[in-house]
Each structure stands twice: as structure tokens, then as C-alpha cells.
Write a protein that holds these residues in place. Structure first.
Motif, PDB file in Angstrom:
ATOM      1  N   LEU A  84       0.830  -1.208   0.000  1.00 20.98           N
ATOM      2  CA  LEU A  84       0.000   0.000   0.000  1.00 20.98           C
ATOM      3  C   LEU A  84       0.865   1.259   0.000  1.00 20.98           C
ATOM      4  CD1 LEU A  84       0.224   1.193   3.067  1.00 20.98           C
ATOM      5  CD2 LEU A  84      -1.538  -0.480   3.580  1.00 20.98           C
ATOM      6  N   ASP A  85       0.220   2.366  -0.203  1.00 21.15           N
ATOM      7  CA  ASP A  85       0.884   3.671  -0.288  1.00 21.15           C
ATOM      8  C   ASP A  85       0.313   4.563   0.811  1.00 21.15           C
ATOM      9  OD1 ASP A  85       1.969   6.107  -0.995  1.00 21.15           O
ATOM     10  OD2 ASP A  85       0.926   6.265  -2.917  1.00 21.15           O
ATOM     11  N   MET A  86       1.152   4.926   1.767  1.00 26.47           N
ATOM     12  CA  MET A  86       0.686   5.753   2.876  1.00 26.47           C
ATOM     13  C   MET A  86       0.798   7.247   2.595  1.00 26.47           C
ATOM     14  SD  MET A  86      -0.451   3.780   5.360  1.00 26.47           S
ATOM     15  CE  MET A  86      -0.354   4.692   6.910  1.00 26.47           C
ATOM     16  N   TYR A  87       1.612   7.664   1.603  1.00 21.41           N
ATOM     17  CA  TYR A  87       1.906   9.071   1.394  1.00 21.41           C
ATOM     18  C   TYR A  87       1.331   9.672   0.112  1.00 21.41           C
ATOM     19  CZ  TYR A  87       5.752   8.312   4.802  1.00 21.41           C
ATOM     20  OH  TYR A  87       6.510   8.006   5.900  1.00 21.41           O
ATOM     21  N   GLY A  88       1.273   8.876  -0.955  1.00 19.50           N
ATOM     22  CA  GLY A  88       0.953   9.433  -2.263  1.00 19.50           C
ATOM     23  C   GLY A  88       2.162   9.999  -2.969  1.00 19.50           C
ATOM     24  N   GLN A  89       3.342   9.787  -2.419  1.00 21.24           N
ATOM     25  CA  GLN A  89       4.597  10.260  -3.000  1.00 21.24           C
ATOM     26  C   GLN A  89       5.741   9.523  -2.340  1.00 21.24           C
ATOM     27  OE1 GLN A  89       3.774  14.223  -0.889  1.00 21.24           O
ATOM     28  NE2 GLN A  89       5.996  14.323  -1.186  1.00 21.24           N
ATOM     29  N   VAL A  90       6.917   9.635  -2.954  1.00 25.76           N
ATOM     30  CA  VAL A  90       8.132   9.070  -2.370  1.00 25.76           C
ATOM     31  C   VAL A  90       9.041  10.227  -1.986  1.00 25.76           C
ATOM     32  CG1 VAL A  90      10.150   7.622  -2.779  1.00 25.76           C
ATOM     33  CG2 VAL A  90       7.935   6.951  -3.722  1.00 25.76           C
ATOM     34  N   ALA A  91       9.532  10.220  -0.773  1.00 32.98           N
ATOM     35  CA  ALA A  91      10.394  11.310  -0.291  1.00 32.98           C
ATOM     36  C   ALA A  91      11.705  11.340  -1.061  1.00 32.98           C
ATOM     37  CB  ALA A  91      10.660  11.131   1.196  1.00 32.98           C
ATOM     38  N   THR A  92      12.208  12.541  -1.315  1.00 30.85           N
ATOM     39  CA  THR A  92      13.478  12.714  -2.005  1.00 30.85           C
ATOM     40  C   THR A  92      14.604  13.148  -1.071  1.00 30.85           C
ATOM     41  OG1 THR A  92      12.883  14.987  -2.586  1.00 30.85           O
ATOM     42  CG2 THR A  92      12.337  13.261  -4.180  1.00 30.85           C
ATOM     43  N   SER A  93      14.291  13.309   0.208  1.00 31.34           N
ATOM     44  CA  SER A  93      15.302  13.660   1.199  1.00 31.34           C
ATOM     45  C   SER A  93      14.881  13.111   2.558  1.00 31.34           C
ATOM     46  CB  SER A  93      15.479  15.173   1.296  1.00 31.34           C
ATOM     47  OG  SER A  93      14.318  15.783   1.852  1.00 31.34           O
ATOM     48  N   ARG A  94      15.844  13.009   3.460  1.00 26.14           N
ATOM     49  CA  ARG A  94      15.534  12.537   4.810  1.00 26.14           C
ATOM     50  C   ARG A  94      14.575  13.495   5.508  1.00 26.14           C
ATOM     51  NH1 ARG A  94      17.884  12.692  10.108  1.00 26.14           N
ATOM     52  NH2 ARG A  94      17.535  10.716  11.206  1.00 26.14           N
ATOM     53  N   GLU A  95      14.739  14.786   5.265  1.00 26.42           N
ATOM     54  CA  GLU A  95      13.872  15.784   5.889  1.00 26.42           C
ATOM     55  C   GLU A  95      12.428  15.630   5.403  1.00 26.42           C
ATOM     56  OE1 GLU A  95      17.944  16.742   6.296  1.00 26.42           O
ATOM     57  OE2 GLU A  95      16.805  16.413   4.442  1.00 26.42           O
ATOM     58  N   GLU A  96      12.282  15.394   4.118  1.00 28.34           N
ATOM     59  CA  GLU A  96      10.933  15.209   3.576  1.00 28.34           C
ATOM     60  C   GLU A  96      10.305  13.934   4.120  1.00 28.34           C
ATOM     61  OE1 GLU A  96       8.600  15.189  -0.747  1.00 28.34           O
ATOM     62  OE2 GLU A  96      10.755  14.788  -0.669  1.00 28.34           O
ATOM     63  N   ALA A  97      11.100  12.880   4.229  1.00 32.41           N
ATOM     64  CA  ALA A  97      10.589  11.625   4.777  1.00 32.41           C
ATOM     65  C   ALA A  97      10.112  11.809   6.211  1.00 32.41           C
ATOM     66  CB  ALA A  97      11.671  10.546   4.717  1.00 32.41           C
ATOM     67  N   MET A  98      10.878  12.529   7.016  1.00 32.18           N
ATOM     68  CA  MET A  98      10.493  12.731   8.404  1.00 32.18           C
ATOM     69  C   MET A  98       9.224  13.566   8.511  1.00 32.18           C
ATOM     70  SD  MET A  98      12.535  10.915  10.069  1.00 32.18           S
ATOM     71  CE  MET A  98      12.006  11.428  11.711  1.00 32.18           C
ATOM     72  N   ALA A  99       9.052  14.525   7.593  1.00 30.12           N
ATOM     73  CA  ALA A  99       7.835  15.331   7.604  1.00 30.12           C
ATOM     74  C   ALA A  99       6.621  14.498   7.239  1.00 30.12           C
ATOM     75  CB  ALA A  99       7.982  16.510   6.647  1.00 30.12           C
ATOM     76  N   LEU A 100       6.754  13.657   6.224  1.00 25.43           N
ATOM     77  CA  LEU A 100       5.645  12.795   5.810  1.00 25.43           C
ATOM     78  C   LEU A 100       5.296  11.798   6.906  1.00 25.43           C
ATOM     79  CD1 LEU A 100       6.807  12.123   2.144  1.00 25.43           C
ATOM     80  CD2 LEU A 100       4.736  13.366   2.799  1.00 25.43           C
ATOM     81  N   LEU A 101       6.319  11.199   7.471  1.00 21.30           N
ATOM     82  CA  LEU A 101       6.121  10.227   8.546  1.00 21.30           C
ATOM     83  C   LEU A 101       5.468  10.888   9.762  1.00 21.30           C
ATOM     84  CD1 LEU A 101       8.830   7.689   9.701  1.00 21.30           C
ATOM     85  CD2 LEU A 101       7.638   9.094  11.368  1.00 21.30           C
ATOM     86  N   GLY A 102       5.993  12.040  10.145  1.00 14.67           N
ATOM     87  CA  GLY A 102       5.474  12.725  11.324  1.00 14.67           C
ATOM     88  C   GLY A 102       4.029  13.152  11.184  1.00 14.67           C
ATOM     89  N   ALA A 103       3.642  13.549   9.969  1.00 20.10           N
ATOM     90  CA  ALA A 103       2.266  13.976   9.748  1.00 20.10           C
ATOM     91  C   ALA A 103       1.276  12.858  10.040  1.00 20.10           C
ATOM     92  CB  ALA A 103       2.098  14.461   8.309  1.00 20.10           C
ATOM     93  N   LEU A 104       1.687  11.605   9.820  1.00 21.02           N
ATOM     94  CA  LEU A 104       0.796  10.475  10.077  1.00 21.02           C
ATOM     95  C   LEU A 104       0.916   9.941  11.495  1.00 21.02           C
ATOM     96  CD1 LEU A 104       0.965   8.434   6.733  1.00 21.02           C
ATOM     97  CD2 LEU A 104      -0.839   9.953   7.533  1.00 21.02           C
ATOM     98  N   THR A 105       2.134   9.849  12.017  1.00 21.35           N
ATOM     99  CA  THR A 105       2.264   9.332  13.378  1.00 21.35           C
ATOM    100  C   THR A 105       1.662  10.287  14.401  1.00 21.35           C
ATOM    101  OG1 THR A 105       4.508  10.254  13.533  1.00 21.35           O
ATOM    102  CG2 THR A 105       4.300   7.950  12.848  1.00 21.35           C
ATOM    103  N   GLN A 106       1.589  11.586  14.048  1.00 20.92           N
ATOM    104  CA  GLN A 106       0.963  12.556  14.945  1.00 20.92           C
ATOM    105  C   GLN A 106      -0.543  12.677  14.723  1.00 20.92           C
ATOM    106  OE1 GLN A 106       3.240  16.239  14.596  1.00 20.92           O
ATOM    107  NE2 GLN A 106       5.141  15.055  14.617  1.00 20.92           N
ATOM    108  N   ASP A 107      -1.062  11.941  13.760  1.00 26.56           N
ATOM    109  CA  ASP A 107      -2.498  11.946  13.457  1.00 26.56           C
ATOM    110  C   ASP A 107      -2.955  10.499  13.320  1.00 26.56           C
ATOM    111  OD1 ASP A 107      -5.089  12.328  12.588  1.00 26.56           O
ATOM    112  OD2 ASP A 107      -4.572  13.764  11.003  1.00 26.56           O
ATOM    113  N   PRO A 108      -3.066   9.761  14.442  1.00 27.35           N
ATOM    114  CA  PRO A 108      -3.390   8.336  14.374  1.00 27.35           C
ATOM    115  C   PRO A 108      -4.660   8.004  13.593  1.00 27.35           C
ATOM    116  CG  PRO A 108      -2.597   8.882  16.559  1.00 27.35           C
ATOM    117  CD  PRO A 108      -2.773  10.188  15.826  1.00 27.35           C
ATOM    118  N   PRO A 109      -5.749   8.787  13.697  1.00 24.55           N
ATOM    119  CA  PRO A 109      -6.926   8.447  12.885  1.00 24.55           C
ATOM    120  C   PRO A 109      -6.634   8.469  11.383  1.00 24.55           C
ATOM    121  CG  PRO A 109      -7.551   9.913  14.668  1.00 24.55           C
ATOM    122  CD  PRO A 109      -6.062   9.874  14.649  1.00 24.55           C
ATOM    123  N   LEU A 110      -5.825   9.432  10.928  1.00 22.68           N
ATOM    124  CA  LEU A 110      -5.472   9.491   9.514  1.00 22.68           C
ATOM    125  C   LEU A 110      -4.574   8.315   9.141  1.00 22.68           C
ATOM    126  CD1 LEU A 110      -5.537  10.915   6.788  1.00 22.68           C
ATOM    127  CD2 LEU A 110      -3.604  12.324   7.568  1.00 22.68           C
TER     128      LEU A 110
END
Length: 235
Positions: free
Chosen positions: A61-87
Motif C-alpha cells: 500500500l501507499d501511505m503518502y501518495g509520493q516518495v520522499a526525495t530527502s531525509r527531511e521530507e521523509a520525516m515530515a511525511l512520517l510525522g504527519a501520520l504518526t501525529q495523526d493516528p486516525p489518519l
């Protein structure tokens, strides 16, 4: 095997998952895979094909709708979901629903596996009561586990962790054990000596992050443990 990208959505978010169907036209157990923190990349797609070779219907499955191109972008995408458990749970369910909708998926025999961020996600899925028989969490980040979680664990749980993983210190392993025990879950925590984080990812060493390394023996052993759990769960 049948391989294809599948576009789907969760709310207004457009997502694209990766199907590897090795069922050969018969009903077979379905496995949903959840990617690492950078997004749905070749690492998870390869694992889907490995499962298809074993005869499963596998959907990454795809949790983001995109693939991160940097570690900073990956952490932002990851954080947006781990900080929003219902999403996070909604995105996970959307992908699982795609797997269930495949004509060759035996919806009475389902499992979820995940890596890193995906390992955290499948531990959430174990409490979602979506018909999973088991989940297998490979090198998840466990430093953010709650003190208490009253939700039931509705399937078997296996966590595969490296002893040298900086994101799974001994205190986090003890917290996981306490949570699983409090839920009266059928759980296993397999800890592998000398292994660090992302031990299943052959590309991780290139990033040069302390405690992050591929380990071929641990990769092989943990995959074998997963297969044993699938045999036990699916018959």
C-alpha cells in the motif's frame, strides 16, 4: 505472477499501491505490506514479489501518495501520520481494502507486514479489528509507545528487532511486552544480536546513519520466522 500498479484514494488523497499476485487464479491468502519512512519504494515492492513467489496475493500500500526525495521530507511525511493516528489508520485501512477487493484474495486469510514506519503501522493495524490473522513488524521505531493502550489486539503479533537498533532500546522492548501482555495478546518479540535498524534494506548503509545497517543473516532469519507464522496462521 500478475504485477500491476493500482491507483486508489483515501479521502481526497490520491495513492498508488503495488500488487504482486502469485495465486495463479485460485483463492489465496492476502498480505498487505507497509513501506518504510521514505515511501513506497523498491524495497517493499521486492518483498511483495517475494510473497507472490510463495503463492500469496501481496499488495504494497501507499501511505503518502509520493516518495520522499530527502531525509527531511521523509520525516515530515512520517510525522504527519504518526501525529495523526486516525489518519494513519484510515490510510492503512484504505490499502487493506484494496487487497480485500482483489478477486483472488481469500479474505478469511489475511496478514499485514511492515518495515520501519510500516512496522509501527502494522502494530496499529493489529488493534483495528479488520480481519487480520497476524501482523509482522520488521525493525519498527518503538520509542513513541504509549504507557497504556486499552484497545484490544485482534490478531497474532510478531515483532522482529535488532539488538543494536537505536529506535528500539531495551526500555522500548519492555514497554511493548507490557502493552501486549496487558492486552492478553498472542505475541512474539524476536531480538537479533548485532543487528541494527533497517536490517532488511540492502541500500540503508549508503546513508551512513549510526545504528542503521543491512544484516543478511537477520534478514534471512526474520523472513523465515514470518513464513512460519503464516503457515501457523493460514494452515
Amino acid at each position: 505472477m500478475n504485477i500491476q500498479d493500482i491507483a486508489y484514494s483515501c479521502g481526497d488523497k490520491k495513492l498508488t499501491g503495488y500488487l504482486a499476485d502469485g495465486s495463479r487464479g485460485t483463492k489465496a491468502p492476502g498480505i498487505v505490506l507497509v513501506h518504510q519512512g521514505g515511501g513506497l519504494a523498491e524495497h517493499t515492492k521486492e518483498r511483495a514479489r517475494m510473497l507472490a513467489e510463495l503463492g500469496y496475493v501481496a499488495f504494497a500500500l501507499d501511505m503518502y501518495g509520493q516518495v520522499a526525495t530527502s531525509r527531511e521530507e521523509a520525516m515530515a511525511l512520517l510525522g504527519a501520520l504518526t501525529q495523526d493516528p486516525p489518519l494513519l489508520r484510515a490510510r492503512a485501512k484504505a490499502g487493506l481494502d484494496v487487497l480485500k477487493a482483489q478477486s483472488n484474495t481469500d479474505t478469511s486469510r489475511l496478514a499485514a507486514i511492515g518495515f520501519c514506519f510500516g512496522g509501527w503501522t502494522v502494530l496499529e493495524m493489529a488493534r483495528m479489528n479488520e480481519g487480520l490473522g497476524c501482523v509482522v513488524s520488521f525493525h519498527p521505531g518503538l520509542t513513541g509507545l504509549p504507557e497504556k493502550d486499552d484497545r484490544a489486539v485482534t490478531c497474532k503479533v510478531m515483532v522482529c528487532a535488532g539488538d543494536k537498533d537505536p529506535l528500539i532500546p531495551a526500555s522500548a522492548r519492555e514497554r511493548l511486552i507490557a502493552l501486549m501482555t496487558a492486552a492478553n495478546a498472542d505475541w512474539q518479540l524476536l531480538t537479533y544480536g548485532k543487528a541494527g535498524h533497517s536490517f532488511t534494506d540492502k541500500t540503508v548503509d549508503a546513508f551512513g546513519m549510526p545504528g542503521f545497517n543491512y544484516d543478511a543473516e537477520t534478514d534471512k532469519r526474520s523472513w523465515a520466522a514470518m513464513r512460519q507464522l503464516f503457515d501457523e496462521t493460514f494452515g
